[in-house]
Motif scaffolding. Structure first.
Motif, PDB file in Angstrom:
ATOM      1  N   TYR A   1      24.880  16.925  47.057  1.00 51.12           N
ATOM      2  CA  TYR A   1      25.638  17.175  48.282  1.00 51.12           C
ATOM      3  C   TYR A   1      24.648  17.473  49.398  1.00 51.12           C
ATOM      4  O   TYR A   1      23.659  18.182  49.195  1.00 51.12           O
ATOM      5  CB  TYR A   1      26.561  18.396  48.132  1.00 51.12           C
ATOM      6  CG  TYR A   1      27.694  18.189  47.169  1.00 51.12           C
ATOM      7  CD1 TYR A   1      28.798  17.427  47.517  1.00 51.12           C
ATOM      8  CD2 TYR A   1      27.679  18.793  45.917  1.00 51.12           C
ATOM      9  CE1 TYR A   1      29.855  17.250  46.643  1.00 51.12           C
ATOM     10  CE2 TYR A   1      28.736  18.623  45.034  1.00 51.12           C
ATOM     11  CZ  TYR A   1      29.819  17.855  45.393  1.00 51.12           C
ATOM     12  OH  TYR A   1      30.866  17.672  44.533  1.00 51.12           O
ATOM     13  N   THR A   2      24.934  16.954  50.574  1.00 53.54           N
ATOM     14  CA  THR A   2      24.163  17.315  51.761  1.00 53.54           C
ATOM     15  C   THR A   2      25.026  18.267  52.574  1.00 53.54           C
ATOM     16  O   THR A   2      26.198  17.984  52.838  1.00 53.54           O
ATOM     17  CB  THR A   2      23.799  16.068  52.594  1.00 53.54           C
ATOM     18  OG1 THR A   2      23.017  15.197  51.788  1.00 53.54           O
ATOM     19  CG2 THR A   2      23.007  16.461  53.836  1.00 53.54           C
ATOM     20  N   LEU A   3      24.451  19.416  52.918  1.00 55.39           N
ATOM     21  CA  LEU A   3      25.164  20.430  53.693  1.00 55.39           C
ATOM     22  C   LEU A   3      24.533  20.553  55.066  1.00 55.39           C
ATOM     23  O   LEU A   3      23.309  20.526  55.204  1.00 55.39           O
ATOM     24  CB  LEU A   3      25.091  21.800  53.006  1.00 55.39           C
ATOM     25  CG  LEU A   3      25.628  21.922  51.582  1.00 55.39           C
ATOM     26  CD1 LEU A   3      25.466  23.359  51.104  1.00 55.39           C
ATOM     27  CD2 LEU A   3      27.057  21.478  51.500  1.00 55.39           C
TER      28      LEU A   3
ATOM     29  N   MET B   1      33.812  18.184  45.681  1.00 54.79           N
ATOM     30  CA  MET B   1      33.892  18.381  47.125  1.00 54.79           C
ATOM     31  C   MET B   1      33.837  17.037  47.834  1.00 54.79           C
ATOM     32  O   MET B   1      33.303  16.065  47.312  1.00 54.79           O
ATOM     33  CB  MET B   1      32.753  19.278  47.594  1.00 54.79           C
ATOM     34  CG  MET B   1      32.883  20.701  47.105  1.00 54.79           C
ATOM     35  SD  MET B   1      31.585  21.760  47.744  1.00 54.79           S
ATOM     36  CE  MET B   1      30.246  21.360  46.623  1.00 54.79           C
ATOM     37  N   GLU B   2      34.371  17.034  49.029  1.00 54.95           N
ATOM     38  CA  GLU B   2      34.373  15.847  49.868  1.00 54.95           C
ATOM     39  C   GLU B   2      33.707  16.182  51.195  1.00 54.95           C
ATOM     40  O   GLU B   2      33.549  17.355  51.548  1.00 54.95           O
ATOM     41  CB  GLU B   2      35.807  15.394  50.133  1.00 54.95           C
ATOM     42  CG  GLU B   2      36.599  15.071  48.889  1.00 54.95           C
ATOM     43  CD  GLU B   2      38.068  14.819  49.197  1.00 54.95           C
ATOM     44  OE1 GLU B   2      38.477  14.910  50.376  1.00 54.95           O
ATOM     45  OE2 GLU B   2      38.810  14.544  48.247  1.00 54.95           O
ATOM     46  N   VAL B   3      33.367  15.146  51.943  1.00 49.80           N
ATOM     47  CA  VAL B   3      32.810  15.349  53.282  1.00 49.80           C
ATOM     48  C   VAL B   3      33.813  16.169  54.099  1.00 49.80           C
ATOM     49  O   VAL B   3      35.014  15.900  54.087  1.00 49.80           O
ATOM     50  CB  VAL B   3      32.518  13.994  53.965  1.00 49.80           C
ATOM     51  CG1 VAL B   3      32.154  14.187  55.422  1.00 49.80           C
ATOM     52  CG2 VAL B   3      31.411  13.258  53.217  1.00 49.80           C
ATOM     53  N   GLY B   4      33.316  17.204  54.750  1.00 48.95           N
ATOM     54  CA  GLY B   4      34.157  18.085  55.556  1.00 48.95           C
ATOM     55  C   GLY B   4      34.494  19.392  54.874  1.00 48.95           C
ATOM     56  O   GLY B   4      34.869  20.360  55.538  1.00 48.95           O
ATOM     57  N   ASN B   5      34.359  19.452  53.527  1.00 48.25           N
ATOM     58  CA  ASN B   5      34.576  20.721  52.829  1.00 48.25           C
ATOM     59  C   ASN B   5      33.457  21.691  53.178  1.00 48.25           C
ATOM     60  O   ASN B   5      32.383  21.287  53.638  1.00 48.25           O
ATOM     61  CB  ASN B   5      34.595  20.530  51.312  1.00 48.25           C
ATOM     62  CG  ASN B   5      35.836  19.840  50.791  1.00 48.25           C
ATOM     63  OD1 ASN B   5      35.761  19.111  49.829  1.00 48.25           O
ATOM     64  ND2 ASN B   5      36.981  20.055  51.400  1.00 48.25           N
TER      65      ASN B   5
ATOM     66  N   THR C   1      28.682  22.897  55.744  1.00 45.19           N
ATOM     67  CA  THR C   1      29.711  21.866  55.707  1.00 45.19           C
ATOM     68  C   THR C   1      29.136  20.644  55.013  1.00 45.19           C
ATOM     69  O   THR C   1      28.025  20.206  55.341  1.00 45.19           O
ATOM     70  CB  THR C   1      30.151  21.485  57.134  1.00 45.19           C
ATOM     71  OG1 THR C   1      30.646  22.661  57.781  1.00 45.19           O
ATOM     72  CG2 THR C   1      31.241  20.430  57.118  1.00 45.19           C
ATOM     73  N   VAL C   2      29.878  20.093  54.057  1.00 44.58           N
ATOM     74  CA  VAL C   2      29.436  18.899  53.336  1.00 44.58           C
ATOM     75  C   VAL C   2      29.451  17.714  54.300  1.00 44.58           C
ATOM     76  O   VAL C   2      30.482  17.405  54.900  1.00 44.58           O
ATOM     77  CB  VAL C   2      30.337  18.614  52.112  1.00 44.58           C
ATOM     78  CG1 VAL C   2      29.911  17.326  51.417  1.00 44.58           C
ATOM     79  CG2 VAL C   2      30.320  19.786  51.139  1.00 44.58           C
ATOM     80  N   THR C   3      28.291  17.066  54.475  1.00 43.18           N
ATOM     81  CA  THR C   3      28.196  15.902  55.360  1.00 43.18           C
ATOM     82  C   THR C   3      27.965  14.612  54.581  1.00 43.18           C
ATOM     83  O   THR C   3      28.135  13.533  55.138  1.00 43.18           O
ATOM     84  CB  THR C   3      27.063  16.071  56.388  1.00 43.18           C
ATOM     85  OG1 THR C   3      25.821  16.257  55.691  1.00 43.18           O
ATOM     86  CG2 THR C   3      27.337  17.253  57.315  1.00 43.18           C
TER      87      THR C   3
END
Length: 138
Positions: A43-45, A5-9, A26-28
Motif C-alpha cells: 500500500y502507498t500512503l 483496503m482501497e484507494v481513499g481508505n 490515506t491509501v493512494t
C-alpha cells in the motif's frame, strides 16, 4: 480480521519509525499480487504533510478517525494518570515542581474537555473510569 483496503481508505503504520508514520495516512495506491485478486502486496500512503511512502501490506492497518479518537482518549487518560501520580510525588519533593506538575495536569484536563469532550477527573479516587451510555458507571 483482515480487511482489504482501497484507494481513499485511511490507514496507520503498525510500527511507526518516525513522526510522519504516527500520522493517519490515506491509501493512494494498492499493488495486488495478481491482476484479478484482492490480495494486496503493498500500500502507498499519503500523510498529512504530503509525504508518500509504500509499505508491505502487513505493515499497515485500516484505521478511521473514530479509531484515532479512541487512541487519543486512551493516551490522554494514561498521561493524566501519570501526571496525577507525579503531582502526588512532587508535592513532598519540591514546591515549584509540584505546582508546575499540577499546572500541566490542569492544562491536560482542560484540553481533553474542550477539544474532545472527555472528562478526566484526577481528584476522583475511582478515576479513570468509563461511563455507560445511560450515564451510569461501568
Amino acid at each position: 480480521m483482515y480487511r482489504s483496503m482501497e484507494v481513499g481508505n485511511t490507514a496507520r503504520v503498525i510500527t511507526p519509525s518516525d513522526a510522519t508514520e504516527y500520522r493517519l495516512g490515506t491509501v493512494t495506491d494498492v499493488a495486488y499480487s495478481t491482476p484479478h485478486t484482492t490480495y494486496a502486496l503493498r500500500y502507498t500512503l499519503r500523510f498529512p504533510n504530503g509525504t508518500e511512502r509504500t509499505y508491505p501490506a502487513d505493515h499497515v492497518v485500516w484505521c478511521t478517525r473514530a479509531d484515532d479518537r479512541a487512541a487519543l482518549e486512551a493516551a490522554l487518560t494514561k498521561a493524566a494518570v501519570a501526571l496525577r501520580d507525579a503531582c502526588r510525588i512532587a508535592h513532598d519533593f519540591d514546591a515549584d515542581l509540584s505546582s508546575g506538575t499540577a499546572s500541566l495536569l490542569r492544562r491536560l484536563v482542560d484540553l481533553a474537555r474542550l477539544r474532545l469532550g472527555l472528562t478526566l477527573d484526577p481528584a476522583d479516587p475511582a478515576w479513570p473510569h468509563t461511563a455507560t451510555e445511560d450515564g451510569g458507571d461501568q
